[in-house]
Design an enzyme around this catalytic site. Structure first.
Site, PDB file in Angstrom:
ATOM      1  N   GLU A 258       0.859  -1.191   0.000  1.00 43.74           N
ATOM      2  CA  GLU A 258       0.000   0.000   0.000  1.00 43.74           C
ATOM      3  C   GLU A 258       0.887   1.231   0.000  1.00 43.74           C
ATOM      4  O   GLU A 258       1.716   1.409   0.891  1.00 43.74           O
ATOM      5  CB  GLU A 258      -0.924  -0.010   1.222  1.00 43.74           C
ATOM      6  CG  GLU A 258      -1.886  -1.193   1.251  1.00 43.74           C
ATOM      7  CD  GLU A 258      -2.819  -1.250   0.067  1.00 43.74           C
ATOM      8  OE1 GLU A 258      -3.201  -0.172  -0.449  1.00 43.74           O
ATOM      9  OE2 GLU A 258      -3.162  -2.364  -0.379  1.00 43.74           O
TER      10      GLU A 258
ATOM     11  N   CYS B 231      -1.903   9.227   3.534  1.00 42.44           N
ATOM     12  CA  CYS B 231      -1.962   8.895   2.118  1.00 42.44           C
ATOM     13  C   CYS B 231      -3.327   9.242   1.537  1.00 42.44           C
ATOM     14  O   CYS B 231      -3.468   9.428   0.329  1.00 42.44           O
ATOM     15  CB  CYS B 231      -1.632   7.426   1.891  1.00 42.44           C
ATOM     16  SG  CYS B 231      -2.606   6.283   2.878  1.00 42.44           S
TER      17      CYS B 231
ATOM     18  N   GLU C 272       3.039  13.630  -4.511  1.00 48.18           N
ATOM     19  CA  GLU C 272       2.581  13.517  -3.127  1.00 48.18           C
ATOM     20  C   GLU C 272       3.491  14.345  -2.218  1.00 48.18           C
ATOM     21  O   GLU C 272       4.697  14.117  -2.143  1.00 48.18           O
ATOM     22  CB  GLU C 272       2.574  12.063  -2.667  1.00 48.18           C
ATOM     23  CG  GLU C 272       1.956  11.888  -1.289  1.00 48.18           C
ATOM     24  CD  GLU C 272       1.870  10.437  -0.854  1.00 48.18           C
ATOM     25  OE1 GLU C 272       0.850  10.062  -0.249  1.00 48.18           O
ATOM     26  OE2 GLU C 272       2.822   9.676  -1.110  1.00 48.18           O
TER      27      GLU C 272
END
Length: 515
Positions: A286, A320, A416
């Protein structure tokens, strides 16, 4: 008979007694800062000369704890212990394994404020965020234990005349769990309990900034009855032990949550067959997200502004799932931007030990430097509306930051950041807004704020994320209610906290009896 699953309630901090109890827990944790924590391998507690030093990100001079580091030789010792323990743990009944987990959950519930207060000090989490983190951890333990009880006899399949057929699940072997620092309790607990309750043994390598909370959880597991060698606590530097954990021929399963760069490298390395390896390694990876809140032309703008604030600035944007992008219809763009600006400027930033703090520090100097670097990039790519200021003199504090009029393909909209920075862009139509929301390599979470049912239905088919939320923030998944995970470069979409998660930690096996 255990009661049915319900998620752990969050603490009501409007109750003065609850506030006082939590404040007392913080004081108790402060009294015990700076302790040393050992490795645990095969039930043996091992002190090494080299330590991971955990510090308080709100006051970087304060040491939370010192945790012994593992080296490759100790990792080999842990694999031997885990492989030996697997022989008996794999045949321990699912009921007995679940019982251990229920005991662990009960202990965590009794120590909830202590664990949450540890997150305040070690992870820089404000009260509500820390409380929710520990509640989610308890949920993982409770939910996965119940899921295992449902799976213990396998699934029904058909039998023909003259035969009886069974379909059962069996554990894989030794699992390596590599959790992140941002949900230092919840994800660490969930990715450890899932392989354990399914009959695997575990080597747990906690995140370097947050090993103390992991050490406390491992102690809870051992106190709850997890046998020697079934759980092995092996903190250390990724450069020293990371590849060794992934490459080891006895590794059967790798459960990783973290950055895209590390996750993709791990995924590639896990595919390589090592000398002596007789299996393909199962990987649950993940990774990150670049998550978007879409604001439609008919949206309730107060709802939109609240969703954006919660999505962008909860835990300083270090999720996230954080909503780091806003795509608003041009008809409401200026108004929703103004509402978010006002709310962002009113947020209290400071030491999370204070109840009144909404946003604490970012985790460490590396994160601080990365985020402030992106703020400088943002000044070139967009219009600074709020924030942009920071201070790392005592802790790693960055004010909630907003950039407007950012091109959808700009770095600020594509990469990100993992911090309290949100970028706004406008769309001329709802369909264009969804197209922009999809224009990144990630596919984790997203939110749509709209009162048009056809537009919500359109998003179900065309907004390509693993977790899609309507008329609310894009963060805050609850175990058993919002199974969590994404696709594209967000990971393998394993859906933690969902009904399919545990079977990824086991082999299905068909057995056919001739009658």
């Amino acid at each position: 008979m255990y009661t049915t699953y319900h998620h752990e309630p969050f603490t009501d901090f409007t109750d003065e007694q609850n506030r006082q109890a939590f404040a007392d827990a913080i004081k108790d944790v402060e009294k015990n800062l700076g302790q040393d924590y050992p490795l645990i391998i095969g039930g043996e507690r091992i002190i090494t000369g080299e330590k991971l030093v955990s510090t308080n990100p709100a006051n970087k001079k304060k040491v939370v704890g010192r945790v012994s580091k593992a080296n490759p030789a100790l990792i080999n010792q842990a694999f031997d212990a885990a492989s030996k323990a697997f022989r008996s743990w794999r045949t321990t009944s699912a009921d007995a394994r679940a019982e251990v987990m229920f005991r662990a959950a009960a202990t965590m519930r009794r120590r909830k404020h202590e664990l949450s207060a540890t997150l305040v000090k070690e992870g820089g989490k404000p009260w509500k965020e820390a409380d929710a983190d520990v509640a989610e951890a308890i949920d993982f333990v409770e939910y996965y234990a119940r899921q295992m009880l449902e799976l213990k006899n396998g699934k029904p399949i058909n039998s023909r005349e003259g035969e009886y057929n069974q379909y059962i699940y069996q554990p894989l072997g030794v699992a390596v769990t590599i959790p992140p620092w941002n949900f230092a309790c919840a994800i660490m607990v969930g990715t450890t309990v899932a392989p354990l309750v399914t009959g695997n043994t575990v080597l747990l390598k906690p995140a370097e900034p947050t090993p103390v909370i992991a050490a406390k959880f491992v102690d809870i597991l051992i106190e709850s009855g997890v046998p020697d060698g079934v759980i092995n606590f092996v903190p250390g530097d990724p450069e020293a032990i990371g590849d060794h954990l992934v490459d080891h021929p006895q590794t059967a399963l790798i459960s990783f949550t973290g950055s895209r760069a590390t996750g993709t490298r791990l995924y590639q390395k896990a595919a390589a067959i090592q000398e002596g390896q007789q299996h393909l390694k199962r990987t649950i990876v993940e990774m990150g997200g670049k998550d978007t809140v879409v604001v439609d032309s008919d949206a309730d703008l107060d709802t939109a502004a609240e969703a954006i604030i919660n999505s962008a600035y909860g835990f300083s944007g270090q999720k996230c799932s954080a909503g780091s992008r806003v795509v608003a219809h041009e008809d409401v763009y200026d108004e929703v931007l103004s509402k978010v600006e006002q709310k962002a400027k009113a947020l209290a930033v400071g030491d999370p030990a204070s109840y009144d703090t909404y946003m604490g520090p970012v985790i460490n100097q590396k994160a601080f430097d990365k985020i402030t670097g992106y703020i400088e990039i943002g000044k070139q790519e967009g219009r600074l509306v709020a924030g942009g200021t920071s201070d790392d003199s005592n802790g790693y504090f960055i004010d909630p930051t907003i950039f407007a009029d950012v091109d959808p393909n700009a770095r600020l909209m594509q990469e990100e950041i993992f911090g309290p920075v949100v970028a706004f862009t406008k769309a001329s139509s709802y369909e264009e807004a969804i197209d922009i929301a999809n224009n990144t390599e990630y596919g984790l979470t997203g939110a749509v704020i709209s009162n048009t049912i056809d537009h919500l239905e359109y998003a179900k088919l065309h907004f390509h994320v693993g977790n899609l939320y309507f008329n609310r923030n894009c963060t805050g998944a609850i175990v058993g209610y919002h199974p969590f995970g994404g696709f594209k470069m967000s990971g393998t979409d394993a859906k933690a906290g969902g009904p399919d998660y545990l079977i990824q930690h086991m082999h299905p096996k068909t057995i056919s009896h001739a009658l």
